[in-house]
Each structure stands twice: as structure tokens, then as C-alpha cells.
Enzyme design. Sequence first.
Site, mmCIF file in Angstrom:
data_model
loop_
_atom_site.group_PDB
_atom_site.id
_atom_site.type_symbol
_atom_site.label_atom_id
_atom_site.label_comp_id
_atom_site.label_asym_id
_atom_site.label_seq_id
_atom_site.Cartn_x
_atom_site.Cartn_y
_atom_site.Cartn_z
ATOM 1 N N ASP A 1 -6.553 15.028 -6.616
ATOM 2 C CA ASP A 1 -6.144 15.239 -7.765
ATOM 3 C C ASP A 1 -7.185 16.046 -8.769
ATOM 4 O O ASP A 1 -8.270 16.178 -7.958
ATOM 5 C CB ASP A 1 -5.864 13.788 -8.734
ATOM 6 C CG ASP A 1 -6.963 12.903 -8.713
ATOM 7 O OD1 ASP A 1 -7.805 13.090 -7.862
ATOM 8 O OD2 ASP A 1 -7.002 12.097 -9.716
ATOM 9 N N HIS B 1 -3.865 14.366 1.361
ATOM 10 C CA HIS B 1 -3.053 14.516 0.005
ATOM 11 C C HIS B 1 -4.062 15.272 -0.612
ATOM 12 O O HIS B 1 -5.057 14.752 -0.885
ATOM 13 C CB HIS B 1 -2.670 13.130 -0.575
ATOM 14 C CG HIS B 1 -2.107 13.230 -1.879
ATOM 15 N ND1 HIS B 1 -0.867 13.491 -2.134
ATOM 16 C CD2 HIS B 1 -2.805 13.086 -2.995
ATOM 17 C CE1 HIS B 1 -0.608 13.514 -3.512
ATOM 18 N NE2 HIS B 1 -1.656 13.257 -3.956
ATOM 19 N N ASP C 1 -0.196 10.921 8.589
ATOM 20 C CA ASP C 1 -0.788 12.095 8.271
ATOM 21 C C ASP C 1 0.155 13.080 7.508
ATOM 22 O O ASP C 1 0.473 14.166 8.141
ATOM 23 C CB ASP C 1 -1.507 12.730 9.541
ATOM 24 C CG ASP C 1 -2.095 14.371 9.268
ATOM 25 O OD1 ASP C 1 -2.668 14.047 7.998
ATOM 26 O OD2 ASP C 1 -2.372 14.844 9.978
ATOM 27 N N GLU D 1 -5.450 10.244 1.639
ATOM 28 C CA GLU D 1 -5.810 11.310 0.651
ATOM 29 C C GLU D 1 -7.385 11.603 1.136
ATOM 30 O O GLU D 1 -7.765 10.912 2.036
ATOM 31 C CB GLU D 1 -5.753 10.543 -0.734
ATOM 32 C CG GLU D 1 -6.315 11.615 -1.864
ATOM 33 C CD GLU D 1 -5.884 11.018 -3.448
ATOM 34 O OE1 GLU D 1 -5.070 10.196 -3.509
ATOM 35 O OE2 GLU D 1 -6.316 11.925 -4.236
HETATM 36 O O1 9MR Z 1 -9.866 4.667 -3.937
HETATM 37 C C1 9MR Z 1 -9.088 4.089 -4.781
HETATM 38 C C2 9MR Z 1 -8.563 2.704 -4.237
HETATM 39 O O2 9MR Z 1 -9.555 1.845 -4.147
HETATM 40 C C3 9MR Z 1 -7.574 2.158 -5.560
HETATM 41 O O3 9MR Z 1 -7.140 0.988 -4.744
HETATM 42 C C4 9MR Z 1 -6.547 2.935 -6.035
HETATM 43 C C5 9MR Z 1 -5.546 2.535 -6.824
HETATM 44 O O4 9MR Z 1 -6.211 2.191 -8.224
HETATM 45 O O5 9MR Z 1 -7.114 4.337 -6.386
HETATM 46 C C6 9MR Z 1 -7.842 5.039 -5.675
HETATM 47 O O6 9MR Z 1 -8.429 6.048 -6.107
HETATM 48 C C7 9MR Z 1 -7.599 7.119 -6.360
HETATM 49 C C8 9MR Z 1 -7.814 7.295 -7.664
HETATM 50 O O7 9MR Z 1 -7.405 6.388 -8.568
HETATM 51 C C9 9MR Z 1 -7.220 8.839 -8.241
HETATM 52 N N1 9MR Z 1 -7.899 9.763 -7.328
HETATM 53 C C10 9MR Z 1 -7.627 9.313 -6.017
HETATM 54 C C11 9MR Z 1 -8.097 8.373 -5.419
HETATM 55 C C12 9MR Z 1 -7.835 7.964 -4.062
HETATM 56 O O8 9MR Z 1 -6.625 7.906 -3.612
#
Ligand code: 9MR
Length: 726
Positions: free
Chosen positions: A331, A649, A697, A706
Amino acid sequence: MPSLPAQAAAAERAAAGKQAAEVEQVVNGGFSAGTAPWWSNGGTTIDVSSGQACITVPGGTVNRWDVAIGQNDLDLVAGENYRFSFTASGDHPVRAIVGLSTAPYDTYFAAAPALTSTASAFSYTFQAGVTTSSAQVALQVGGSAEPWTFCLDDVSLLGGVPPEVYVPDTGPRVRVNQIGYLPGGPKRATLVTTATTALPWRLANAAGRIVARGRTTPRGVDVSSGQNAHSIDFSGYRIRGTGYTLSADGETSRPFDVDTTAYRQLQRDSLKFYYTQRSGIEIRDDLRPGYARPAGHVDVAPNKGDGAVPCQPGVCDYTLDVTGGWYDAGDHGKYVVNGGISVWQVLSAYEQRHAPMPALAIPESGNGTPDVLNEVRWELDFLLKMQVPAGHPDAGMVHHKIHDAAWTGLPLLPHLDPQQRELHPVSTAATLNLAAVAAQAARVYRRYDPAYARMALAAARTAFTAAQANPDRLAPDSDSTGGGAYNDARVDDDFYWAAAELYLTTRDKHYRDYVLTSPVHTEDIFGTGAFDWGNTAAAGRLDLALLPSNLPGRAQVKASVVRGAEKYLAIQQAHPYGVPYAPANNLWDWGSNSTVLNNAQVLASAYELTGHAKYRTAALEAMDYILGRNALNQSYVTGYGEVTSHNQHSRWYAHQLDPALPNPPKGSLAGGANSSLQDPLAQSKLAGCVGQFCYIDDIQSWSTNELTINWNSALAWMATFAAAQR
Ligand code: 9MR
């Protein structure tokens, strides 16, 4: 809305294992009754004169959704499976979606059918995650420079279909580290078999000659995969070469090397990852061929830009220039707590000096400062900009994050993001993250830029003081519109980490006393995962153990790290795949690959502290899981191994959705198995998965696949450690 009884009936059917009749949701999907109730936008008209629906897509639009044809007011029932199918033709990339027809336009399913000039049929099955009567199907066809013709026919959204059974292709049952093993390191593999007694194994060189043999060790059923497994140990073989294979039980592994060079390359590529994550600067094709893109979020339309970002309504009355930094993940958000742990880990790799730091081919290369410090400074400068300047309320505190007001779809290059950017409230955790890494930066950059080091230290001190005055400004989990929440309800770990870094840099009694009196200092902090963005105590503990200081009781600090390592060692030794991570109830967490690597960092640190080879062996063996010795028989690092993650992602490495865009650069780590399946794609493909199998994947699986700055920092740290071993 379908009534509650309808939902109950669906649940009952599912419970009874019976399938309801398949029900068509789309009206006039063959266009035999004209155009209604279909719509199209972007200035197009639907032409059904040829018996199908065709539109002339205008040239010069930017986003896929700028031009689309679709149908609204469809019903979806959570938990039910749907088959979305159509035939289509054209010669440009398109996006087929099932989503919400009203704001915020959630996407429930998306695919990128590869069209050709003759009509071809496409069919996808997915499970609805929500119940709604406002769903839509749409084919989004915008984003081309030139006009073209898109034709569509036989559109169907069939409810009540049987779930699609997804079976991953896991290849040969002998699982190895696909990049290879160090000549003087551990060489272990896993065999999946029904046999319960030892079997012979053979190691062959590239010419097919058997160079070693032995017998497997039966390990019973592996909890993490549900497989009956044996382990194989061929550590005694030390002759360098490429193209080795390991055979047992009639199966032959994917090829691998016995060599030292791969980890040096991996160290470099895992660190090069950060340049292409940069915000606020053009990515140069001469530095990253195939990855060039204009600067993102620099106030050039359609970006709203990060040059003068306001707060969310009601949060503050100023704007901040928060340009620069690294995009967090796939993102376009920038989050201080995740930036903090990432900076710490990369700078820690530098400070530990296991291996020399590689050249990274970045714009600053050659300026007299090591490239890794140049790269990290791009993020540090951004983190410093997130601190509230003097003269405003909460001066010295740090904004938790800055991101889009609403979530955007994929693909979307950073410079094309049209969303308003917003600063979110300050938080104690973000403030302490800045205090910690700015203090660390003050000692790391001192030699190259003393003025920068002084400025960073002043910011760190200010932040720590501000956090002490505001110890309970907690980022809530509800704040996840347009960006991740990064909620953190516990900050004593962040206080401890920040005080530890400030002490190590300044030796001030004030910070030393804070460390020594913090209950966290003597707490057993090495749990299932050693640390992550929300649990930062270990960052402080490791630095206190490893970096020189006169901290009273430092021997006990070191001993606590070694005790942590012993836990991970025991977990690994009991694990048929050699993984130093065994979550409670086999529920693998979001970003589990980084947890495996962070636990390995504790093992490597124990080796540094004690010189005991068992910890070195354990740390290296953990890399095997990441690089192919796992239930899916694939490497989670793009470009490292025979079969590797490459559809992570991301809004800009979105090759899976738009062939004109690249896959992630080599050296990008995927998040990995996540039992909670928090995205619709994972929910439809992986329901019922066991541990290691909870991964796919696919670019749509943001909860398992991601890429992020804090996961690559774990990879970079461990690759740096491994690069120094022989
Ligand atoms: O890495 C993060 C994970 O530990 C959390 O459980 C999750 C939900 O809050 O969010 C992950 O982080 C994401 C972030 O919120 C937005 N950018 C992408 C991150 C990786 O998926």
C-alpha cells in the site's frame, strides 16, 4: 438485504454438507434482451448489435476503473461460493471484479483475465465474505493511452456452487533449501512419506554421481503441516558445487548448491528492496532496470501529495511536510511504528558487523557514506518529519501514521494515487519508536555526519520526554480505513527500547536508571515470536546485550538472550522442518516468515554472545525453511530458489494484474503462512488449511502474501549474518 433466515438457511446447508440449487444472480447475462440492466461509464455506450456487448474504450484514462461495464444490485451471502464467468475479447489488460456497488467500493473478488482478440471464456470461483444486496459485477477496462474495443458476453454469477478445491503443487517430497547450503554449515532436509521406519537417502552431484548416502530419521507427524515426515542430515558433506540433488523414497529434491556466494547476493538484494519502496523520489531505470517510476506523493496531480498533509478532520490544525520515507508494503501508507522496527533492524545489521555491507546502487552511492546508511536515512528523515514541531499542541510527540483517506485498488502506481493523504493522531508508541531509532542513528551516523547525529539525538530526547508526559496515547485498532491500524495497546516495551537506545548512545544516568528500573528489563520477553512492530522490548534487550556499555548487570542481560535462544533451539530441534517457531494451537501469525527470521536473529545473537556453534547452526537452519525446506516446497524470497513467491500483494509490482508492470524485485520476502486467512482470496482457496499450508502466492492474498519493509529487514539481518558464515 437477504433476511436472517436466509443466512441461517445457508449456514444450515453448509453444516449439512449439502449444496443448494445453483442460483443465477446476473440478469440478461447474454445481452439477448438488450442492454438493461447493464451500465457502462467513462463516456461509453453499450452496443449489443452483434449479439454481445461491446464498448469502444476511450484512450487517455489512467485507472482501470475509469472505464467499466457492469451490473448492480446483486445478492451475496457470506460463506456461500460463487462462480463468476464470462467470455470476453480485446487486446488490453482488464480487471474483472465482484464488489460493492456503493462507497467504499470494497472488492470481494478480482482477477486479471488475459484477453485476446478472439472471444475466450473465463471462470473463477470465490467465497463471499459478506452478505449484501448491493454487490456488482464489473469489467474494468480503463487505463490505456489509445482507444480499443472491448466485447463481453455470457456473464454469469452463479451462487451455491461447490467450493473450489485448491491443491497447491508441492513438487517432489524431498524438501531442501533451494538456494543451497554453506560448505561448513548445517545441511538438513525433510522427506514427506508414509514410511514410519528409516529410509536410505542419496546425495548426487550435478553429474549424477552419488557423493554421499545415509538413512533418514523418522519424525512422526509434523504438527505444522499435518504430514508424516523424516529428516535428513548431510552436514558432513562439505564439497562446493552447484546442481546437487537429494533423493529418498523414490523422490528427488529440487537442485541446490553447496556454496557461500548465495547469501552475499541475498544480503545485497534484500537491502536493495528499500530503494524501490521509496516515496517522494523518482526510481531510476539505470539503477533498477525494469522498475523505473515517477516520484510518488510529491504534490503532482493526481497525487494529493505529502508536501503539506493535513490531519484527519478534528485531529490537528496544521499541515506537515512528510514527503519521503519508504512505502510500508503493497500500500502507499507510511507508518511510524513499522518504519521504526525496520530502521532498527537494518541499522542493527550494520552495527553488528557480521559481514561487510554491500553497495546498493542508489542515487547517493559514492557520497562517502555507506549505502545502507544512505538508504536508511531516507526513512529516518521521514520519521523525523512526523514529529510535532515546537509551538503546536503535543509538540515532541509523533504522528502514528500518514496514509490515504480511503483504501485504493490494485494496481496503482504511487504517483497515480488520487486519494487525500491524512496525518493520524500522535501516539506514545510512534513517539517512542522515533526516540529509539533516532538515538540509534545518533551513534551510527556520528562518524559520517556529526550534525545529523546531533539533530537526531535532540529529536530522540525530545520524543522520550514527550512520551513520558503522554504515556497513554494508544493507537486504536479501529483506525484502519485507508491504511493499516498498527494498533498497539502496550507501550512499556517501547519505553524500555527507547531508553535502552538513548542509554547506549549517551550513557546518561537518567536513561540507564530508566532501563534498570523498568519491569521489562528482567521480564522473559522471548515468546512465540521474539519481536515485531508491536513488541519491541527485544530490540532493546539485544542491543543492551550486544553493544558495549558499562550497564550494571550486563552479564544477566546477555544470559537472558541466551535463554531466549535456548527456547527457539528446543522448538527447532523438535520440528521436522527445522523451524524455530511453533505458535500455540498451530495458529500461524500474519507475517510468520518474519517471525521465523526474527527468532533466528536471537539464535544468531546467542552465537555472537557465546561462540557456541549450536546457535550458529540453528540460525542458519532457520533460513532453510524460508528458502524451500517447507511443506509448500517453495522459497518465499522472489528470485531465490527454483520455485519462489513472485506475486506478492503490491500496488506497483502488480504484474499478475497488469502484464506491463513488474513482479517484485528479487530479494523480496513474502509474509508467509497465516492461519487467520484475513483476505477473501485466502478464505476461498485455503479454508481448513493446516499451519504451513495457509499461504498462497496470489496478489490478492494480502494477509498471506504481502511484502513489507519490516519483513525484508528481518531477511536482510539474517542474510547479513549468513553472508559472514562459511
Ligand atoms: O504486519 C501487520 C500485521 O502484524 C497485522 O496483524 C496486520 C493487521 O493489522 O497488519 C499488518 O500490516 C499491514 C499494515 O496494516 C498495512 N500495510 C501492509 C501491512 C502488511 O500486511
